[in-house]
Design an enzyme around this catalytic site. Structure first.
Site, PDB file in Angstrom:
ATOM      1  CD  GLN A 185      41.848  35.434  44.677  1.00  7.72           C
ATOM      2  OE1 GLN A 185      41.382  36.347  44.371  1.00  7.72           O
ATOM      3  NE2 GLN A 185      41.476  34.252  44.783  1.00  7.72           N
ATOM      4  CG  HIS A 234      35.686  27.155  36.633  1.00  7.04           C
ATOM      5  ND1 HIS A 234      36.729  26.249  36.777  1.00  7.04           N
ATOM      6  CD2 HIS A 234      35.965  27.865  37.780  1.00  7.04           C
ATOM      7  CE1 HIS A 234      37.489  26.392  37.710  1.00  7.04           C
ATOM      8  NE2 HIS A 234      37.215  27.514  38.262  1.00  7.04           N
TER       9      HIS A 234
HETATM   10  P1  AMP Z   1      38.041  29.734  41.004  1.00  5.19           P
HETATM   11  O1  AMP Z   1      38.775  29.683  39.433  1.00  5.19           O
HETATM   12  O2  AMP Z   1      38.615  28.679  41.472  1.00  5.19           O
HETATM   13  O3  AMP Z   1      38.544  31.239  41.339  1.00  5.19           O
HETATM   14  O4  AMP Z   1      36.456  29.695  40.923  1.00  5.19           O
HETATM   15  C1  AMP Z   1      35.665  30.576  39.890  1.00  5.19           C
HETATM   16  C2  AMP Z   1      34.404  30.330  40.189  1.00  5.19           C
HETATM   17  O5  AMP Z   1      33.994  28.888  40.105  1.00  5.19           O
HETATM   18  C3  AMP Z   1      34.151  30.467  41.873  1.00  5.19           C
HETATM   19  O6  AMP Z   1      32.960  31.197  42.027  1.00  5.19           O
HETATM   20  C4  AMP Z   1      34.052  29.237  42.416  1.00  5.19           C
HETATM   21  O7  AMP Z   1      33.148  28.966  43.600  1.00  5.19           O
HETATM   22  C5  AMP Z   1      33.362  28.506  41.402  1.00  5.19           C
HETATM   23  N1  AMP Z   1      33.544  26.944  41.329  1.00  5.19           N
HETATM   24  C6  AMP Z   1      34.996  26.339  41.458  1.00  5.19           C
HETATM   25  N2  AMP Z   1      34.756  25.176  41.753  1.00  5.19           N
HETATM   26  C7  AMP Z   1      33.411  24.913  41.721  1.00  5.19           C
HETATM   27  C8  AMP Z   1      32.656  23.729  41.864  1.00  5.19           C
HETATM   28  N3  AMP Z   1      33.398  22.330  42.050  1.00  5.19           N
HETATM   29  N4  AMP Z   1      31.569  23.667  41.677  1.00  5.19           N
HETATM   30  C9  AMP Z   1      30.829  24.936  41.416  1.00  5.19           C
HETATM   31  N5  AMP Z   1      31.332  26.083  41.364  1.00  5.19           N
HETATM   32  C10 AMP Z   1      33.045  25.968  41.436  1.00  5.19           C
END
Ligand code: AMP
Length: 310
Positions: free
Chosen positions: A62, A38
């Site tokens: 979701q 993030h």
């Molecule tokens: P989330 O909190 O899981 O909904 O993720 C929020 C954002 O962070 C989304 O755009 C995810 O794709 C991105 N994200 C989560 N994990 C990673 C990672 N390991 N590398 C890059 N981006 C990430």
């Protein structure tokens, strides 16, 4: 100074002030439990915009009824500390009734995309993602929104919504951040025990195998996915949800790998469902891309499909 805002009314006022001052806004939507994946998005947003807004919202729309909505890790105070260090301007942290008051019934249907890959075992998931992202885009009015390649299908869905509905926002997709061993960082990794964390490396190993096979000249996707399956099935705690090599726009499975196709998988390690993916760049194409990197970087809807290890 980091401002935490929970009400849509207050949030809108702040955005109006930014807009009146003609300040550009970079936006990073998240569900919290923040990690380095993030934070890379946040840093990129910070570098490229006058103001940075991060949303932290565990979006009930979701999650399926038997999924982990209630257990999903919530570490709000720590998240705010991290975002404060990154000099983020606003954390938008609405409660569910603020986002979905009584009577809310609008849905974003993604024909042909929502029932592929993760959509098969998570019906309704991408409608929920599209609805919340669309709402957030309308509230934040970002110039640029940042997403991670780790959630590959999500990026495809969002780019589709932006294109189909003529939304005035640039989407940037940044590489997956991994730990030293190759495990993609994820808030859900918190569910894994020590041994499971080790077992979870089979996802990355399978993806690397696919990439190596393609680089060695194999194009038949059945052969490639069979080898990937072997690697995953070697791990006792792993159960395959899907392994597929798909076209990056249609998400249709392909029989012969073409440059830019994506190998994607979802695997349960014990009770935890993990996803990961890798882009199939042919070596010759990678060299060409390096030569043309200036041109690629100037695209407004850009995706940097490499993968970063910490
Ligand atoms: P989330 O909190 O899981 O909904 O993720 C929020 C954002 O962070 C989304 O755009 C995810 O794709 C991105 N994200 C989560 N994990 C990673 C990672 N390991 N590398 C890059 N981006 C990430």
């Amino acid at each position: 100074m980091l401002q935490v805002i929970t009400s849509i009314k207050d949030f809108k006022q702040n955005i109006t002030t930014f807009k009146e001052s003609q300040l550009s806004i970079g936006f990073v939507p998240t569900m919290g439990a923040l990690h380095e994946g993030h934070l890379r998005l946040v840093r990129q947003a910070k570098e490229e915009n006058d103001k940075v807004v991060v949303s932290i919202f565990v979006n009930p729309l979701q999650f399926g009824i038997n999924e982990d909505f209630t257990q999903y890790p919530r570490t709000f105070d720590n998240d705010c500390e991290l975002l404060s260090k990154e000099d983020v301007d606003i954390v938008f942290n609405p409660k569910a009734p603020e986002m979905y008051p009584n009577g809310f019934c609008t849905s974003v249907v993604l024909e042909h995309l929502e029932d592929k890959l993760c959509g098969k075992s998570r019906p309704g998931h991408f409608r929920g993602v599209a609805a919340v992202v669309l709402k957030l885009f309308n509230l934040v009015k970002p110039d640029v929104a940042y997403f991670g390649q780790k959630d590959f299908q999500q990026t495809v869905v969002i780019m589709r919504v932006v294109a189909d509905l003529n939304l005035d926002v640039n989407i940037k997709v940044l590489p997956t951040i991994r730990n030293k061993e190759g495990l993609a960082l994820s808030s859900r990794n918190a569910y894994l025990s020590g041994t499971e964390k080790n077992d979870a490396l089979c996802l990355y190993k399978a993806l690397i195998k696919a990439k190596d096979m393609v680089n060695a000249g194999t194009k038949n996707t059945k052969e490639i996915t069979a080898e990937m399956e072997k690697i995953i099935n070697n791990c006792k705690s792993a159960k395959i949800d899907y392994i597929s090599i798909v076209n990056p726009e249609t998400l249709e499975a392909v029989s012969e790998v073409q440059h830019g196709d994506v190998a994607a998988l979802a695997v349960r390690i014990g009770k935890t469902r993990l996803i990961d993916n890798i882009i199939m760049f042919f070596l010759i194409a990678v060299m060409w891309i390096n030569l043309n990197v200036q041109e690629i970087q100037s695209c407004s809807c850009s995706a940097n499909f490499s993968s970063h290890r910490m």
